[in-house]
Structures are given as C-alpha cells and as structure tokens.
Design a protein around this motif. Structure first.
Motif, PDB file in Angstrom:
ATOM      1  N   ASN A  64       0.849  -1.194   0.000  1.00  0.00           N
ATOM      2  CA  ASN A  64       0.000   0.000   0.000  1.00  0.00           C
ATOM      3  C   ASN A  64       0.879   1.237   0.000  1.00  0.00           C
ATOM      4  OD1 ASN A  64       0.584  -0.477   2.936  1.00  0.00           O
ATOM      5  ND2 ASN A  64      -0.560   1.429   3.116  1.00  0.00           N
ATOM      6  N   ASP A  65       0.351   2.318  -0.562  1.00  0.00           N
ATOM      7  CA  ASP A  65       1.150   3.542  -0.672  1.00  0.00           C
ATOM      8  C   ASP A  65       0.223   4.700  -1.013  1.00  0.00           C
ATOM      9  OD1 ASP A  65       3.423   5.204  -0.778  1.00  0.00           O
ATOM     10  OD2 ASP A  65       4.586   3.655  -1.789  1.00  0.00           O
ATOM     11  N   GLY A  66       0.817   5.866  -1.125  1.00  0.00           N
ATOM     12  CA  GLY A  66       0.100   7.063  -1.539  1.00  0.00           C
ATOM     13  C   GLY A  66       0.905   7.791  -2.599  1.00  0.00           C
ATOM     14  N   PHE A 105      -6.413  -4.195  -7.314  1.00  0.00           N
ATOM     15  CA  PHE A 105      -6.118  -2.896  -6.711  1.00  0.00           C
ATOM     16  C   PHE A 105      -7.388  -2.306  -6.107  1.00  0.00           C
ATOM     17  CE2 PHE A 105      -5.159   1.646  -6.604  1.00  0.00           C
ATOM     18  CZ  PHE A 105      -3.817   1.673  -6.244  1.00  0.00           C
ATOM     19  N   LEU A 106      -7.231  -1.641  -4.960  1.00  0.00           N
ATOM     20  CA  LEU A 106      -8.317  -0.880  -4.356  1.00  0.00           C
ATOM     21  C   LEU A 106      -7.793   0.501  -3.997  1.00  0.00           C
ATOM     22  CD1 LEU A 106      -8.385  -4.018  -2.904  1.00  0.00           C
ATOM     23  CD2 LEU A 106     -10.685  -3.153  -2.429  1.00  0.00           C
ATOM     24  N   ASP A 107      -8.657   1.498  -4.114  1.00  0.00           N
ATOM     25  CA  ASP A 107      -8.225   2.869  -3.828  1.00  0.00           C
ATOM     26  C   ASP A 107      -9.060   3.482  -2.714  1.00  0.00           C
ATOM     27  OD1 ASP A 107     -10.326   5.029  -5.133  1.00  0.00           O
ATOM     28  OD2 ASP A 107     -10.353   3.091  -6.161  1.00  0.00           O
ATOM     29  N   TYR A 108      -8.498   4.487  -2.078  1.00  0.00           N
ATOM     30  CA  TYR A 108      -9.201   5.271  -1.065  1.00  0.00           C
ATOM     31  C   TYR A 108      -9.057   6.735  -1.442  1.00  0.00           C
ATOM     32  CZ  TYR A 108     -10.262   7.451   3.454  1.00  0.00           C
ATOM     33  OH  TYR A 108     -10.792   8.243   4.451  1.00  0.00           O
ATOM     34  N   TYR A 109     -10.187   7.385  -1.673  1.00  0.00           N
ATOM     35  CA  TYR A 109     -10.221   8.797  -2.073  1.00  0.00           C
ATOM     36  C   TYR A 109     -10.999   9.553  -1.007  1.00  0.00           C
ATOM     37  CZ  TYR A 109     -11.418  12.926  -4.958  1.00  0.00           C
ATOM     38  OH  TYR A 109     -11.577  14.204  -5.449  1.00  0.00           O
ATOM     39  N   ILE A 138     -10.838  -3.539  -8.388  1.00  0.00           N
ATOM     40  CA  ILE A 138     -12.005  -4.301  -7.942  1.00  0.00           C
ATOM     41  C   ILE A 138     -12.823  -3.587  -6.872  1.00  0.00           C
ATOM     42  CG2 ILE A 138     -10.879  -6.474  -8.506  1.00  0.00           C
ATOM     43  CD1 ILE A 138     -10.581  -6.944  -5.471  1.00  0.00           C
ATOM     44  N   GLY A 139     -12.388  -2.418  -6.433  1.00  0.00           N
ATOM     45  CA  GLY A 139     -13.167  -1.713  -5.422  1.00  0.00           C
ATOM     46  C   GLY A 139     -12.412  -0.529  -4.874  1.00  0.00           C
ATOM     47  N   GLY A 140     -13.027   0.127  -3.903  1.00  0.00           N
ATOM     48  CA  GLY A 140     -12.402   1.273  -3.276  1.00  0.00           C
ATOM     49  C   GLY A 140     -13.374   1.954  -2.336  1.00  0.00           C
ATOM     50  N   GLU A 141     -12.963   3.091  -1.842  1.00  0.00           N
ATOM     51  CA  GLU A 141     -13.775   3.861  -0.903  1.00  0.00           C
ATOM     52  C   GLU A 141     -13.665   5.333  -1.249  1.00  0.00           C
ATOM     53  OE1 GLU A 141     -15.923   5.144   2.630  1.00  0.00           O
ATOM     54  OE2 GLU A 141     -15.946   3.403   1.305  1.00  0.00           O
ATOM     55  N   THR A 142     -14.807   5.997  -1.325  1.00  0.00           N
ATOM     56  CA  THR A 142     -14.843   7.445  -1.507  1.00  0.00           C
ATOM     57  C   THR A 142     -15.414   8.047  -0.236  1.00  0.00           C
ATOM     58  OG1 THR A 142     -15.192   7.211  -3.888  1.00  0.00           O
ATOM     59  CG2 THR A 142     -15.720   9.337  -2.904  1.00  0.00           C
ATOM     60  N   ALA A 157      -4.975   7.005  -1.280  1.00  0.00           N
ATOM     61  CA  ALA A 157      -4.174   5.865  -0.859  1.00  0.00           C
ATOM     62  C   ALA A 157      -4.547   4.691  -1.756  1.00  0.00           C
ATOM     63  CB  ALA A 157      -4.422   5.514   0.604  1.00  0.00           C
ATOM     64  N   GLY A 158      -3.610   3.786  -1.949  1.00  0.00           N
ATOM     65  CA  GLY A 158      -3.859   2.635  -2.803  1.00  0.00           C
ATOM     66  C   GLY A 158      -3.387   1.356  -2.142  1.00  0.00           C
ATOM     67  N   PHE A 159      -4.052   0.268  -2.486  1.00  0.00           N
ATOM     68  CA  PHE A 159      -3.742  -1.040  -1.920  1.00  0.00           C
ATOM     69  C   PHE A 159      -3.729  -2.055  -3.073  1.00  0.00           C
ATOM     70  CE2 PHE A 159      -6.189   1.650   0.829  1.00  0.00           C
ATOM     71  CZ  PHE A 159      -5.500   1.629   2.036  1.00  0.00           C
ATOM     72  N   CYS A 160      -2.627  -2.772  -3.201  1.00  0.00           N
ATOM     73  CA  CYS A 160      -2.489  -3.714  -4.311  1.00  0.00           C
ATOM     74  C   CYS A 160      -2.065  -5.071  -3.765  1.00  0.00           C
ATOM     75  CB  CYS A 160      -1.447  -3.213  -5.309  1.00  0.00           C
ATOM     76  SG  CYS A 160      -1.488  -4.043  -6.922  1.00  0.00           S
ATOM     77  N   VAL A 161      -2.675  -6.117  -4.294  1.00  0.00           N
ATOM     78  CA  VAL A 161      -2.326  -7.487  -3.916  1.00  0.00           C
ATOM     79  C   VAL A 161      -1.854  -8.217  -5.163  1.00  0.00           C
ATOM     80  CG1 VAL A 161      -3.198  -9.699  -3.052  1.00  0.00           C
ATOM     81  CG2 VAL A 161      -3.908  -7.552  -1.966  1.00  0.00           C
ATOM     82  N   GLY A 162      -0.742  -8.911  -5.020  1.00  0.00           N
ATOM     83  CA  GLY A 162      -0.195  -9.696  -6.112  1.00  0.00           C
ATOM     84  C   GLY A 162       0.056 -11.123  -5.668  1.00  0.00           C
ATOM     85  N   ALA A 163       0.519 -11.932  -6.593  1.00  0.00           N
ATOM     86  CA  ALA A 163       0.813 -13.326  -6.283  1.00  0.00           C
ATOM     87  C   ALA A 163       2.056 -13.771  -7.031  1.00  0.00           C
ATOM     88  CB  ALA A 163      -0.374 -14.223  -6.657  1.00  0.00           C
ATOM     89  N   VAL A 164       2.740 -14.715  -6.434  1.00  0.00           N
ATOM     90  CA  VAL A 164       3.907 -15.330  -7.062  1.00  0.00           C
ATOM     91  C   VAL A 164       3.928 -16.785  -6.632  1.00  0.00           C
ATOM     92  CG1 VAL A 164       5.382 -14.535  -5.143  1.00  0.00           C
ATOM     93  CG2 VAL A 164       6.421 -15.264  -7.295  1.00  0.00           C
ATOM     94  N   ASP A 165       4.203 -17.686  -7.561  1.00  0.00           N
ATOM     95  CA  ASP A 165       4.354 -19.080  -7.183  1.00  0.00           C
ATOM     96  C   ASP A 165       5.564 -19.220  -6.253  1.00  0.00           C
ATOM     97  OD1 ASP A 165       2.226 -20.614  -8.242  1.00  0.00           O
ATOM     98  OD2 ASP A 165       3.045 -20.363 -10.259  1.00  0.00           O
ATOM     99  N   ARG A 166       5.401 -20.051  -5.262  1.00  0.00           N
ATOM    100  CA  ARG A 166       6.386 -20.176  -4.189  1.00  0.00           C
ATOM    101  C   ARG A 166       7.817 -20.359  -4.714  1.00  0.00           C
ATOM    102  NH1 ARG A 166       4.985 -21.399   0.993  1.00  0.00           N
ATOM    103  NH2 ARG A 166       2.914 -21.980   0.179  1.00  0.00           N
ATOM    104  N   ALA A 167       7.964 -21.101  -5.778  1.00  0.00           N
ATOM    105  CA  ALA A 167       9.300 -21.413  -6.293  1.00  0.00           C
ATOM    106  C   ALA A 167       9.930 -20.243  -7.048  1.00  0.00           C
ATOM    107  CB  ALA A 167       9.237 -22.627  -7.209  1.00  0.00           C
ATOM    108  N   LYS A 168       9.157 -19.186  -7.302  1.00  0.00           N
ATOM    109  CA  LYS A 168       9.671 -18.092  -8.124  1.00  0.00           C
ATOM    110  C   LYS A 168       9.754 -16.764  -7.375  1.00  0.00           C
ATOM    111  CE  LYS A 168       8.296 -20.166 -12.503  1.00  0.00           C
ATOM    112  NZ  LYS A 168       7.590 -19.997 -13.786  1.00  0.00           N
TER     113      LYS A 168
END
Length: 363
Positions: A64-66, A105-109, A138-142, A157-168
């Motif tokens: 998360n960051d701004g 990604f989700l945002d907060y405004y 996929i969503g957010g808050e105003t 503010a922003g919030f992002c979720v990612g994925a990586v296979d365990r071996a990589k």
C-alpha cells in the motif's frame, strides 16, 4: 419554533453525489477486468480467483502507498489525470521487485466536499494505471468528510495485492559479487521528493503553468506531474524465467538507500553516476536548490526508476529484452564483496560537483 429536520446533506455529505460517482466509475473499473476478476463494483468487497489466474502454489504479496505531496501540485494546477497512475505505480512496482504479478487494486479517495468531475478524473487515471500494470480495479472507498480537508483538497491511498508461485519468489539471495546493475530510466521525478520540490518552487517563485524553453515549451507543472513509470509488463517475463537476480524500486531514499534493501549480507553495490546523464528536471532542481550530489542520490531517483541486478552472462540478453519492451537501459554499476550497502560516486564536474564525490549507505 420547530427545528427543521436535519439530513446528512445539511452536514455537508451528499449520498446522491457518491452514488452518481459510483455509476460514473463503474465502466472504468470494468475496463481493467482480467482473468480472476470481473472488476464489477457495488458489493461489500471484491473477489479474486487465483485458480482462474493460473496459479498452482501461490504466495500473496500486498503493498500500500500514496502519492505524497505531489497531490498538492496536481490540485494547484488542476491536473488530476496522472496522479492515479502514480498511485498504482508506487504499489505495483513494489510488488514486481518481489517477483509478484499485481492482481487487483483498491483505492481510497478522501475529500471535504465531493467534486464528481475531479473524482472521476482521478479514478480514471487509477484505472489507466491498473491497465498498465495488468491488475484489476475491484473496489475502493470514496469518503466525503466536511471539516477534514481545505476546499478543493483531497487525499489518495492505494492497496495492491499480487501473487507469485512459491518457487519463483525473488529474494535477492542469489546476488553475488561480480553481478552487474542496470538502471531503467524514470519518466521524471516520479512520486518522491515533492516536499523539497514545493519548497524550491516557492523560493524560486516558479509559475507552474508557464512554458519552459528548456522543456520544449512544456510547463514546469506538466514536467513535474509526469506519471511514474510502471515497469511490471517489461520485468515480469524476465523474473518468471529467472533471468533477473534482484530488483530495487527507486523511491524515497533514492539509489543510495533502496538498492541495499535487496542485497545479501556479503554484497555491496557500487554505482557510478558518470554512466548516465542527469535528466534536465533534476539538473534544474539541483541548481536552484544548490543541492549537493550526495543529497540528490538520497532524495531523488535521478533518472533511474528501477535497478536491475543480473549475472554477467545474462546481461546482454536481459538488456536487449528490456529495450525491446520499451525500456531505456543503463549499465550503472556492479556488485562487489563487502558489507551490505551502496556507494554512489561521480567524477569531478559530475552533477555540478567541483571535485569527485562519493556517498555510502550501509545496512
């Protein structure tokens, strides 16, 4: 005398305006749909299907960051069409350095009084950032909060979720002395150092809307508000093929403090600023503020938005693939044996230094 019944609108909050904004930004969110997310808005939360995204043994990675005080420049100039890209970039670039693909990604405004035109422009730029990063909005808050913000001000503010296979997962543990450091060119200041920049603007009494001949007639405001580059699409294929040993997103702390974050304990990064030309916007800021080179590399990206660490045998191939993906690549340094840290140095005359200079950060 009977008191008039009070409503939420009387307190300065318009539910109708918020509902109208949701209807406006719905198509923007749908434009970011990707496997695993349909990007519809309106529920109490957003779903993501990792199986549909193609993962078998995934680890989730969140960031998360701004945008920081760069927002103030956007507000002062009425330019809101890039800060959402900055918001996504600050999160998505932090995910790819760990080998993760940004998924959603989700945002907060937040603002004192909702201006649907401004809010729609901001969310539109967030959607553009998501498309560049390949993730779904996929969503957010105003939040409309009278009394919390000055007229016209807002925060993000922003919030992002990612994925990586365990071996990589990209941990940097394979980095070793002799490896090379590439720098990927930034698009400008990105989203760090703006508290200092705003002080320089005030001291120099710059007009942000006035065209600068040095920038081919573009205004200083346009140059400073250039959105942060998103490196995900160019880096992710190389990360997945394990052709990259380490990545460092050059944000607050600059080159000096960010590169050591990905190094093992026995490695020291050595960066030579003579390997690339300081972009004009940074040269202008340095000149006006009489900023010493050591402070420049601790505060700004200085033209390098991402550091890429590779083995010498993979260097040419990685460089060619990155350039083919649209990146500008510099070989900026190397990894040496020593205490974990980074030394950035320059020759006499480099970046307005009257003599050779060097700055070191360990840890």
């Amino acid at each position: 005398m009977a008191q008039k019944p009070l409503t939420y609108a009387d307190a300065g909050v318009s539910i109708d305006a918020g509902n109208a904004l949701v209807k406006t930004i719905g198509p923007l969110a749908r434009s970011t749909a990707r496997p695993g997310a349909d990007a519809d808005l309106g529920g109490f939360g957003g779903f993501f299907d990792l199986k549909a995204a193609g993962y078998s043994d995934p680890l989730l990675v969140a960031a998360n960051d701004g945008v920081g005080t760069k927002l103030k420049l956007a507000i002062d100039t009425g330019r809101h069409d890039g800060v959402g890209i900055d918001l996504v970039a600050m999160c998505a670039n932090d995910l790819v350095v760990q080998g993760a693909e940004p998924l959603f990604f989700l945002d907060y405004y937040a603002t004192g009084k909702l201006d649907n035109e401004v809010a729609a422009a901001v969310v539109s730029s967030i959607a553009e950032g998501c498309r560049r990063a390949g993730c779904a909005l996929i969503g957010g808050e105003t939040a409309e909060m009278p009394g919390m913000y000055a007229a016209g001000d807002y925060d993000l503010a922003g919030f992002c979720v990612g994925a990586v296979d365990r071996a990589k997962v990209l941990t940097g543990t394979e980095i070793s002395p002799g490896d090379l450091i590439f720098g990927l060119a930034s698009t400008g200041v990105h989203s760090n150092g703006f508290s200092l920049i705003r002080r320089l603007i005030e001291a120099a009494q710059w007009n942000l809307r006035e065209g600068f001949p040095e920038f081919d007639g573009r205004s200083l405001g346009d140059v400073l508000l250039e959105p942060t580059r998103i490196y995900v699409r160019s880096l992710l294929p190389l990360v997945r093929e394990r052709q990259i040993k380490g990545l460092a997103h050059i944000t607050g702390g600059g080159l000096l403090e960010n590169i050591p974050r990905v190094l093992p304990g026995n490695c020291h990064a050595v960066v030579d600023t003579a390997r690339w030309e300081l972009p004009l916007i940074f040269a202008l800021l340095q000149q006006v503020g009489s900023i010493v080179p050591e402070e420049m590399v601790r505060t700004f990206n200085c033209g390098v938005g991402m550091a890429v660490i590779v083995s010498p045998e993979d260097a040419d191939g990685v460089s060619n693939l990155l350039e083919g993906a649209g990146e500008t690549v510099f070989e900026i340094g190397r990894i040496e044996a020593g205490e974990r840290g980074c030394t950035v140095s320059g020759p006499a005359g480099s970046w307005n230094s009257p003599k050779g200079w060097s700055a070191t950060h360990n840890g």
